[in-house]
Design a protein around this motif. Structure first.
Motif, PDB file in Angstrom:
ATOM      1  N   GLU A 247      16.419  64.259 -10.211  1.00 60.67           N
ATOM      2  CA  GLU A 247      15.094  64.211 -10.798  1.00 60.67           C
ATOM      3  C   GLU A 247      15.379  65.740 -11.752  1.00 60.67           C
ATOM      4  O   GLU A 247      15.129  66.973 -11.018  1.00 60.67           O
ATOM      5  CB  GLU A 247      13.990  65.437  -9.326  1.00 60.67           C
TER       6      GLU A 247
ATOM      7  N   GLU B  56       7.408  68.044   0.498  1.00 64.96           N
ATOM      8  CA  GLU B  56       8.697  68.433  -0.322  1.00 64.96           C
ATOM      9  C   GLU B  56       7.971  69.656  -0.612  1.00 64.96           C
ATOM     10  O   GLU B  56       6.605  70.201  -1.291  1.00 64.96           O
ATOM     11  CB  GLU B  56       8.556  68.389  -1.424  1.00 64.96           C
TER      12      GLU B  56
ATOM     13  N   ARG C 221      10.199  72.935 -14.852  1.00 58.81           N
ATOM     14  CA  ARG C 221       9.206  71.996 -15.556  1.00 58.81           C
ATOM     15  C   ARG C 221      10.012  72.045 -16.211  1.00 58.81           C
ATOM     16  O   ARG C 221       9.901  70.917 -17.516  1.00 58.81           O
ATOM     17  CB  ARG C 221       7.846  71.910 -15.835  1.00 58.81           C
TER      18      ARG C 221
ATOM     19  N   PHE D 267      13.497  67.876 -14.621  1.00 59.90           N
ATOM     20  CA  PHE D 267      12.163  68.348 -15.682  1.00 59.90           C
ATOM     21  C   PHE D 267      12.769  69.145 -16.955  1.00 59.90           C
ATOM     22  O   PHE D 267      13.051  69.470 -16.804  1.00 59.90           O
ATOM     23  CB  PHE D 267      11.182  68.612 -15.077  1.00 59.90           C
TER      24      PHE D 267
ATOM     25  N   PRO E 274       4.417  61.397  -7.818  1.00 62.28           N
ATOM     26  CA  PRO E 274       3.631  62.504  -6.609  1.00 62.28           C
ATOM     27  C   PRO E 274       2.379  62.550  -6.088  1.00 62.28           C
ATOM     28  O   PRO E 274       1.727  62.828  -6.738  1.00 62.28           O
ATOM     29  CB  PRO E 274       4.034  64.314  -7.189  1.00 62.28           C
TER      30      PRO E 274
ATOM     31  N   LEU F  51       6.648  60.341  -1.893  1.00 61.09           N
ATOM     32  CA  LEU F  51       6.558  62.060  -1.715  1.00 61.09           C
ATOM     33  C   LEU F  51       4.800  62.824  -1.973  1.00 61.09           C
ATOM     34  O   LEU F  51       4.560  62.761  -2.988  1.00 61.09           O
ATOM     35  CB  LEU F  51       7.217  62.686  -3.377  1.00 61.09           C
TER      36      LEU F  51
ATOM     37  N   LEU G  13       6.967  72.349  -2.745  1.00 58.89           N
ATOM     38  CA  LEU G  13       7.078  73.271  -3.973  1.00 58.89           C
ATOM     39  C   LEU G  13       7.731  74.328  -3.941  1.00 58.89           C
ATOM     40  O   LEU G  13       6.798  75.110  -3.337  1.00 58.89           O
ATOM     41  CB  LEU G  13       6.412  72.481  -5.266  1.00 58.89           C
TER      42      LEU G  13
ATOM     43  N   ARG H 250      15.617  72.064 -15.772  1.00 59.37           N
ATOM     44  CA  ARG H 250      16.069  71.698 -14.703  1.00 59.37           C
ATOM     45  C   ARG H 250      17.580  71.045 -15.794  1.00 59.37           C
ATOM     46  O   ARG H 250      16.823  69.850 -16.853  1.00 59.37           O
ATOM     47  CB  ARG H 250      15.302  70.279 -14.379  1.00 59.37           C
TER      48      ARG H 250
ATOM     49  N   PHE I  11       8.248  58.168 -11.338  1.00 59.18           N
ATOM     50  CA  PHE I  11       6.729  58.504 -11.341  1.00 59.18           C
ATOM     51  C   PHE I  11       5.652  58.413 -11.531  1.00 59.18           C
ATOM     52  O   PHE I  11       5.181  57.343 -12.726  1.00 59.18           O
ATOM     53  CB  PHE I  11       7.374  59.740 -12.816  1.00 59.18           C
TER      54      PHE I  11
ATOM     55  N   ASP J   4      14.843  69.124  -2.107  1.00 56.63           N
ATOM     56  CA  ASP J   4      14.741  69.029  -3.981  1.00 56.63           C
ATOM     57  C   ASP J   4      15.904  70.334  -3.659  1.00 56.63           C
ATOM     58  O   ASP J   4      15.346  71.333  -3.758  1.00 56.63           O
ATOM     59  CB  ASP J   4      13.655  69.218  -4.392  1.00 56.63           C
TER      60      ASP J   4
HETATM   61  O1  LIG Z   1       6.427  69.841 -11.222  1.00 61.74           O
HETATM   62  C1  LIG Z   1       6.505  69.820  -9.957  1.00 61.74           C
HETATM   63  O2  LIG Z   1       5.148  69.694  -9.703  1.00 61.74           O
HETATM   64  C2  LIG Z   1       7.088  68.952  -8.862  1.00 61.74           C
HETATM   65  C3  LIG Z   1       6.438  67.260  -9.068  1.00 61.74           C
HETATM   66  C4  LIG Z   1       7.278  66.872  -7.938  1.00 61.74           C
HETATM   67  C5  LIG Z   1       8.407  66.876  -7.045  1.00 61.74           C
HETATM   68  O3  LIG Z   1       9.480  66.336  -6.777  1.00 61.74           O
HETATM   69  C6  LIG Z   1       8.621  68.420  -7.829  1.00 61.74           C
HETATM   70  O4  LIG Z   1      10.207  69.047  -7.868  1.00 61.74           O
HETATM   71  C7  LIG Z   1       8.338  68.477  -8.541  1.00 61.74           C
END
Ligand SMILES: O=C(O)c1ccc(O)c(O)c1
Ligand SMILES: [Mg+2]
Length: 615
Positions: free
Chosen positions: A239, A134, A207, A241, A62, A97, A136, A210, A32, A165
């Motif tokens: 992944e 990806e 955020r 958060f 990201p 990503l 979101l 998860r 990250f 994801d």
């Molecule tokens: O919450 C985010 O911004 C975020 C960033 C990168 C990712 O791969 C994701 O699944 C979410």
């Protein structure tokens, strides 16, 4: 398939995270950007450290708000990208990503998005880098995986593909089936996260809440099956958060993550597991409780409570200060030799009946649970036991079966008491077995515990509840076998701030009675008052249920709590707490499936009003 995890899933410095990820046995890691930016390790150091730990750097992320920007902003975005590529070259990372754009400046124009992503892929390819796009779930214009796929297909560049994801796909409740129509070689990466179902804003949910697959309510295994049908052969990468994991010990979280991945691979079936990895033996579902063991001080008041409930001391351990108390199939061990018993009863072990104790241990071991030494004392019967996440010892038992040496062989029958057992059983003895056991988990270990009981023992999780307590909110999750013969309630301890502080770790053993009114009378006749239930409770109960005047009077007189569901009725009462432990006596009428959770606030208030007595 390779096993990977994103550094955002763990607590600590980047160096600590890498160490924990390596120690847990992962093959790779997603770095990250935040973790790198705030680290004092140069990208070259990170690359070397990861290599030393046997970790491939699978992905860097990201990269935000790139696609579909007004043309005058494109140059600045590409300049930003060139900086990322340079960092990635130093890291030795070859996948970037790119999250779908969330900026209000983004334009709702798929053609523009495709054109700009193609440009990005061309630049990336010059550095040997591939771009994984990806969607979101809260993307400004692109928030759906199939929409992202249409854009990637239109862009048509070999260095541009998708990052899938599970959270973003499953959180939107969309049918995951169409994912199967994406060619596997265009899926560059697969990220996995679960989440408890919570009706909240999706960004906030993602955020903060998860969790690892198997800890929440999303069908992550189902999604992985769809993805594997495309021919995808890249890593499975966790992944997560999560506010709690960000604080918990990284080593422990990483091991829990690995347990989740092993259990997920099992649910998905081949070819999810890494080539050559051992297939874990199937869970051996327990068929009942063999015993509950309490560590107690030497002169244990709890034995008085057991006696009042109709239990009889039937045996003494041949080598240790442990008493066996029995009634029906309910067995309680009082161990006055354990160090944690000094401050009053603590539930320190649970015996579970299983068809094959050795296989139960193998299963637990394959899912990374600490196995306890088999022989503690050369004279003892061999133990098949593991430690649950909260430290409770779980013994796998076959009680009094001809095919297996029973733990009861370590107990010499207490002659005098055995004789009185007969008369006690003849006199009444309404208690038949242990109905359930409630354990308090440290607040940061509830997800770990529910995954443990689910994956190791094959218990089924029930819904999470939040129960008001005078000094906090108790989170509780029940888990049980399909047939209900083993039921556990996992409660979360909280730290209240009021004077004196509430007890943060009550545990209880619930005993099934075939005639709870008789058990309630028995315990009073023996001089033990059960936990007092306020009159207001009974007034309210009458407003909620019409059970007839006579039953309402009886419940009030005997201090019984009441609940019902569509399957049947539930009657229960509690003994006063000694140390950390109290007993509940329950009677299930019909097929009632719950645990009387509606009554928990009344119980908690009464327990706070009447603090625990010394053991
Ligand atoms: O919450 C985010 O911004 C975020 C960033 C990168 C990712 O791969 C994701 O699944 C979410
Ligand atoms: Mg993601």
């Amino acid at each position: 398939m390779r096993r990977s995890i994103a550094t955002v899933s763990l607590s600590g410095s980047l160096a600590d995270k890498l160490t924990a990820i390596g120690a847990a046995g992962f093959d790779g890691v997603e770095i990250f950007e935040n973790d790198l930016v705030s680290s004092d390790m140069a990208p070259e150091d990170v690359r070397r450290r990861a290599a030393d730990l046997g970790l491939a750097i699978e992905l860097y992320q990201p990269f935000r708000d790139f696609e579909a920007v007004p043309p005058d902003r494109l140059a600045a975005s590409l300049r930003r990208a060139e900086h990322k590529f340079a960092v990635m070259e130093r890291l030795g990372a070859t996948r970037l990503l790119v999250c779908s754009n969330v900026s209000p400046a983004a334009v709702d124009d798929d053609e523009l998005a495709a054109e700009q992503l193609r440009l990005l892929a061309e630049r990336a390819a010059e550095h040997g880098i591939r771009v994984a796009y990806e969607a979101l779930a809260w993307g400004r214009h692109v928030n759906d995986v199939m929409h992202a796929w249409r854009i990637v297909r239109a862009a048509d560049h070999p260095a541009l593909g998708l990052c899938l994801d599970s959270f973003h796909i499953l959180a939107r409740d969309a049918d995951p089936y169409p994912v199967e129509t994406i060619p596997g070689e265009k899926i560059f990466f697969l990220q996995l996260a679960d989440a408890p179902s919570l009706p909240m804003d999706v960004l906030y949910w993602s955020r903060h809440y998860r969790c690892f697959p198997g800890q929440g309510d999303l069908d992550v295994a189902g999604l992985v099956r769809h993805v594997l049908r495309t021919g995808y052969a890249g890593p499975l990468s966790l992944e997560v958060f999560n506010d709690i994991f960000r604080q918990a010990a990284a080593m422990r979280t990483a091991r829990d993550a690995m347990r989740s991945l092993i259990a997920l691979e099992e649910r998905v079936g081949s070819p999810a597991a890494p080539a050559g990895s051992a297939v874990p033996p199937r869970p051996v579902v327990p068929s009942g409780f063999a015993f509950a063991e309490l560590a107690v001080p030497e002169k244990a008041e709890v034995s008085g409570v057991l006696g009042a409930l109709g239990f009889v001391r039937t045996g003494t351990h041949r080598g240790k200060p442990v008493e066996l108390w029995e009634q029906g199939e309910a067995r309680v061990l009082l161990n006055s030799g354990a160090p944690d018993g000094a401050d009053g009863p603590v539930l320190n072990a649970i015996g579970l009946e299983t068809p094959d104790p050795a296989a139960s241990v193998k299963r637990a071991e394959a899912l990374l649970s600490p196995v306890l030494p088999r022989l503690r004392d050369p004279d003892d019967a061999p133990l098949d036991a593991v430690a649950a996440p909260d430290g409770t010892e779980l013994f796998f038992c076959r009680t009094a079966r001809p095919d297996h040496l029973s733990w009861t062989a370590d107990f010499s029958k207490n002659r005098r008491d055995a004789a009185s057992a007969v008369s006690a059983a003849g006199a009444a003895g309404e208690i038949t077995h242990i109905d359930h056991i409630a354990l308090t988990q440290p607040w940061h270990h509830l997800d770990e515990a529910s995954l443990f009981y689910r994956s190791v023992l094959g218990l089924r999780p029930h819904e999470s509840l939040e129960l008001p307590d005078p000094y906090g909110l108790l989170r509780s999750r029940a888990m049980s076998t399909e047939d209900g013969r083993v039921r556990m309630a996992l409660n979360v301890a909280y730290v209240g701030a009021h004077d004196g502080g509430p007890d943060v770790g009550w545990q209880h053993v619930a005993l099934a009675s075939r005639d709870i009114a008789a058990t309630a009378r028995r315990i009073r006749a023996a001089g033990h008052e059960p936990l007092a239930v306020p009159g207001n409770y009974y007034d309210d109960l009458e407003s909620r249920h019409d059970l007839g005047a006579e039953r309402h009077r009886l419940l009030r007189e005997l201090g019984l709590l009441y609940d019902r569901d569509e399957h049947g009725e539930f009657l229960h009462f509690y003994t006063v707490t000694t140390g950390r432990v109290f007993f509940e006596v329950v009677q299930r009428v019909g097929g009632y499936r719950g645990y009387g959770a509606v009554n928990a606030p009344v119980r908690l208030a009464a327990q706070h009003a009447r603090p625990s007595r010394p053991g």
